[in-house]
Scaffold this active site. Structure first.
Site, PDB file in Angstrom:
ATOM      1  N   ASP A 120       3.126  -3.976   1.241  1.00  0.00           N
ATOM      2  CA  ASP A 120       2.838  -5.217   0.531  1.00  0.00           C
ATOM      3  C   ASP A 120       4.052  -5.602  -0.307  1.00  0.00           C
ATOM      4  O   ASP A 120       5.126  -5.035  -0.162  1.00  0.00           O
ATOM      5  CB  ASP A 120       1.592  -5.046  -0.335  1.00  0.00           C
ATOM      6  CG  ASP A 120       1.753  -3.920  -1.348  1.00  0.00           C
ATOM      7  OD1 ASP A 120       2.053  -4.216  -2.509  1.00  0.00           O
ATOM      8  OD2 ASP A 120       1.590  -2.738  -0.971  1.00  0.00           O
ATOM      9  N   GLU A 164       0.356   3.172   7.017  1.00  0.00           N
ATOM     10  CA  GLU A 164       1.227   2.391   6.150  1.00  0.00           C
ATOM     11  C   GLU A 164       2.560   3.119   5.974  1.00  0.00           C
ATOM     12  O   GLU A 164       2.676   4.320   6.238  1.00  0.00           O
ATOM     13  CB  GLU A 164       0.573   2.163   4.781  1.00  0.00           C
ATOM     14  CG  GLU A 164       1.298   1.128   3.941  1.00  0.00           C
ATOM     15  CD  GLU A 164       0.521   0.706   2.707  1.00  0.00           C
ATOM     16  OE1 GLU A 164       0.868  -0.324   2.107  1.00  0.00           O
ATOM     17  OE2 GLU A 164      -0.442   1.407   2.335  1.00  0.00           O
ATOM     18  N   ASP A 187      -1.866   4.452  15.565  1.00  0.00           N
ATOM     19  CA  ASP A 187      -0.719   3.559  15.382  1.00  0.00           C
ATOM     20  C   ASP A 187      -1.188   2.113  15.519  1.00  0.00           C
ATOM     21  O   ASP A 187      -0.964   1.463  16.543  1.00  0.00           O
ATOM     22  CB  ASP A 187       0.363   3.890  16.406  1.00  0.00           C
ATOM     23  CG  ASP A 187       1.631   3.064  16.201  1.00  0.00           C
ATOM     24  OD1 ASP A 187       1.845   2.609  15.064  1.00  0.00           O
ATOM     25  OD2 ASP A 187       2.385   2.882  17.172  1.00  0.00           O
ATOM     26  N   HIS A 195       1.564  -0.295   9.110  1.00  0.00           N
ATOM     27  CA  HIS A 195       0.978  -1.354   8.284  1.00  0.00           C
ATOM     28  C   HIS A 195       2.043  -1.939   7.365  1.00  0.00           C
ATOM     29  O   HIS A 195       2.595  -1.248   6.504  1.00  0.00           O
ATOM     30  CB  HIS A 195      -0.166  -0.770   7.450  1.00  0.00           C
ATOM     31  CG  HIS A 195      -0.838  -1.773   6.571  1.00  0.00           C
ATOM     32  ND1 HIS A 195      -1.808  -2.632   7.026  1.00  0.00           N
ATOM     33  CD2 HIS A 195      -0.664  -2.066   5.260  1.00  0.00           C
ATOM     34  CE1 HIS A 195      -2.210  -3.407   6.029  1.00  0.00           C
ATOM     35  NE2 HIS A 195      -1.531  -3.082   4.944  1.00  0.00           N
TER      36      HIS A 195
END
Length: 717
Positions: A203, A586, A577, A529
């Site tokens: 993020d 992630e 995955d 991710h």
């Protein structure tokens, strides 16, 4: 005591992570990566898919129901056999849920490419054996951090056009920017310039507690290499970063990008909580996927200062002051000033905890047990300044003698006492010799525990069977660091062997036969991710760059994709995955940092690849012998050119004898292997000198003398 492992790692809430067309009813509906975790495995013979070092361990795990030994052969690309042998049956391997055997071809020291290990009609994926095996990974694992930089354009000439992008979060529309970020309501009444630093994970958030440990690992990697005289490979113009060729080692330039951000997060003088560090800065709500940083239109917020964040700043900045001083004294002074202010502020506010409820738009990183952070920060300040106040904070901490400083689950952002121990064990200081030796012994004791756990498992993983939680791959790499440091302290080759075998696990010798490092290995993770390495969601965006480490198996299954796809998985196989599986797949700076440390260590040339020549001789003389026991004298001579400072002598008893008592040394057993360590007064063996010690033991009818001895990892004549 450290918090339980499953509570300290979760960072995400599934219902808030994904927005827009990719979220329907709380579940990811875009195409996802293939099926079950076992689908990644293409062969029953699991190897390091990149390869092995000529002078390193070379082991493979074979998934088989056979109970008898099987024949293995090592062949090259042309089919020529170079070595053969028999596997060792291991039976049921609890973490993987598989029945396995192990093939050991370490005795082969040739070099080449395209090797295949065949066992019982099944062949491994091709791999190399070469001395420069990890050179590219050393660079790529470190380049991850440049890719993750906030507040700077990512240059196509350094990363390629697919990964180039404009600067994120500098206030250019639609960004609200990080140059003037307000606090959350009730936290403060002003704004701060907190640009720069690294995006923490998948993020756009930036977290001081994760930034602190990640920066520490990066700088520690250079500090360790410099002690070993192998820092050239981490020096100036060795990385693909804008600051190359400026007279400063590139690894320190990269660390400085985060250190500058960490110091911007410090509360200024004249404000409430002056000297403390804001805990984190991120979007007011979770950013949708996919979103590149410069496209993020969310407002940004500073979150309340915390004691844990402040102590991370103190520790990382104190280390900075020590390591940067030869290259930039002014910056080192600035770091030390920030570290002192942070330490004082944390002492004045020792219980300002980040709440676990603060998880909207970013991970909470709550930590209500900060005694370990106090110990770590004090250790760094003491190692840098030598001042008695910091020494007293170190020796007065319960963590200084706690057996859980190196926990069974490794170190991490919430468990940092081990970092203080590593610094005290390796950086010269004024600690009394006995205290220093005890700290060093705690490192080797922890490493011995990891080696024992590896020996008991079919895939040689240092984590316990219940240790597959959020970010388990970062835990594996962190344990490898402890093993490597133990090797540095003792000179014992078995610790280097253990550290290298953890790399085998990360690169494919694991329960699903997949490399967890993008771009490395025939079957490697490629859909981690991430907000802007999101090819699985948007074909115009790239997959993660080479050298990005996936979080790894997580038996708690803490996201909808994992819950749907991995139900019933064995702990070590709970990985998929898929970009939607944020709890297993992630990326994060605090996982890539230990990988970069480990890759740099593995890339160092330690020998020519030939077996080590004898640097010692040993005589073993039985002094007395009776029906159930014996006494003996063991004498070791240093025939090498340099002094041995701290010695460990090991041997295997051919008839299973056991040592029950010793004088002038301490002796312990690992099965039939006896391991003798020096006493305080005879730890040094000068070139040409000898050391002797006596033992008493038991036998069962016969008492043949051992014939093979190893001194600090070197075979003796």
């Amino acid at each position: 005591m450290p918090p339980t492992p499953l509570l300290r790692h979760p960072r995400r809430l599934a219902a808030t992570l994904l927005t827009g067309s990719f979220l329907v009813g709380g579940l990811l509906t875009a195409p996802t990566a293939a099926a079950a975790p076992s689908a990644a495995a293409t062969t029953a013979v699991r190897v390091n898919q990149v390869g092995y070092l000529p002078d390193g361990p070379k082991r493979a795990t074979v998934v088989t129901t056979a109970t008898q030994s099987l024949t293995w052969q090592l062949r090259d690309a042309s089919g020529t056999a170079f070595a053969s042998g028999a596997t060792v049956p291991r039976g049921a391997d609890a973490p993987s849920g598989q029945s396995v055997q192990v093939a050991d071809f370490s005795s082969y020291r040739g070099s080449g490419s395209g090797y295949v290990l065949t066992v019982d009609g099944s062949g491994s994926v091709p791999f190399d054996i070469r001395a420069n095996l990890y050179d590219a990974l050393r660079s790529d694992a470190m380049a991850f951090f440049y890719h993750q930089r906030s507040g700077i354009p990512i240059d196509a000439s350094l990363v390629g056009s697919a990964y180039a992008r404009p600067a994120g979060h500098l206030g250019v529309a639609p960004n609200k920017g990080d140059t003037s970020v307000p606090c959350q309501a009730t936290v403060c009444d002003y704004s701060r310039d907190v640009r720069g630093g690294w995006y923490d994970a998948g993020d756009h958030g930036k977290y001081v507690v994760n930034g602190g440990i990640s920066t520490w690992l990066m700088v520690n990697s250079f500090e360790r290499a410099k002690r070993a005289g192998k820092d050239t490979a981490l020096g100036d113009s060795t990385l693909r970063i804008p600051e190359r060729d400026n007279g400063v080692p590139d690894v320190l330039d990269e660390a400085r990008w985060e250190l500058d951000f960490l110091m911007r997060m410090q509360v200024p003088e004249g404000k409430p909580y002056a000297g403390m560090a804001f805990h984190k800065i991120h979007d007011a709500a979770w950013t949708g996927m996919p979103t590149r940083p410069e496209q993020d239109a969310q407002p940004r917020e500073l979150h309340r200062p915390s004691t844990a964040a402040t102590l991370n700043l103190a520790a990382a900045a104190a280390q900075c002051a020590r390591v940067f001083r030869p290259y930039d004294a002014a910056f080192a002074d600035r770091c030390l000033s920030a570290a002192r202010r942070a330490w004082t502020a944390a002492r004045a506010n020792p219980t300002l905890y980040a709440p676990d409820s603060d998880s909207t738009g970013g991970g909470a990183y709550g930590d209500t047990q900060v005694g370990d952070e106090f110990y770590w920060a004090a250790a760094e300040l003491y190692a840098t300044t030598g001042e008695s106040g910091y020494r007293d904070a170190v020796t007065g901490s319960s963590w200084h003698t706690s057996p859980t400083a190196f926990s069974a689950y490794g170190f991490g952002w919430a468990d940092t006492a081990a970092l203080g121990r590593l610094t005290l064990a390796t950086v010269p200081s004024g600690l009394p010799a006995a205290d220093r030796d005890r700290v060093r012994a705690s490192v080797t004791t922890a490493a011995d525990g990891y080696l024992s756990r590896m020996a008991a498992q079919g895939y040689a993983v240092p984590v316990p069977a219940d240790g597959y939680f959020w970010g388990s791959n970062g835990e594996v790499a962190g344990d490898a660091i402890v093993l490597a440091v133990a090797g540095e302290l003792t000179g014992n080759e078995r610790y280097r062997t253990g550290a290298l075998e953890t790399m085998d696990y990360l690169l494919g010798r694991n329960a699903i036969g997949q490399s967890y490092i993008s771009g490395y290995g025939e079957t490697s993770s490629r859909n981690q991710h991430h907000r802007f390495w999101a090819h699985q969601l948007d074909a115009t965006l790239p997959n993660p760059p080479a050298g990005s480490l996936a979080g790894g198996p997580n038996s708690a299954l803490q996201d909808p994709v994992a819950q749907e796809k991995l139900a019933g998985c064995a702990p070590a196989a709970c990985y998929i995955d898929d970009i939607g599986s944020y709890s297993t797949n992630e990326v994060a700076i605090n996982w890539n940092a230990p990988l970069a440390w480990l890759a740099a260590y593995a890339a160092e040339r330690t020998s020519t690849g030939e077996p080590p020549t004898g640097a010692c001789t040993v005589t073993y003389k039985t002094d007395s012998f009776w029906n159930t026991g014996f006494t003996a004298t063991v004498t070791a001579k240093n025939t090498g050119p340099t002094a041995v400072d701290g010695w460990q002598l090991s041997w295997i008893y051919p008839a299973g004898q056991r040592v029950t008592n010793a004088w002038n040394a301490t002796v312990a057993h690992n099965g039939t292997t006896a391991v003798a360590r020096n006493a305080d007064w005879n730890r040094t063996i000068e070139p040409g000198a000898t050391v002797s010690f006596g033992i008493q033991g038991t036998h069962s009818g016969t008492n043949p003398s051992p014939t093979a001895f190893t001194l600090n990892g070197n075979a003796c004549a």
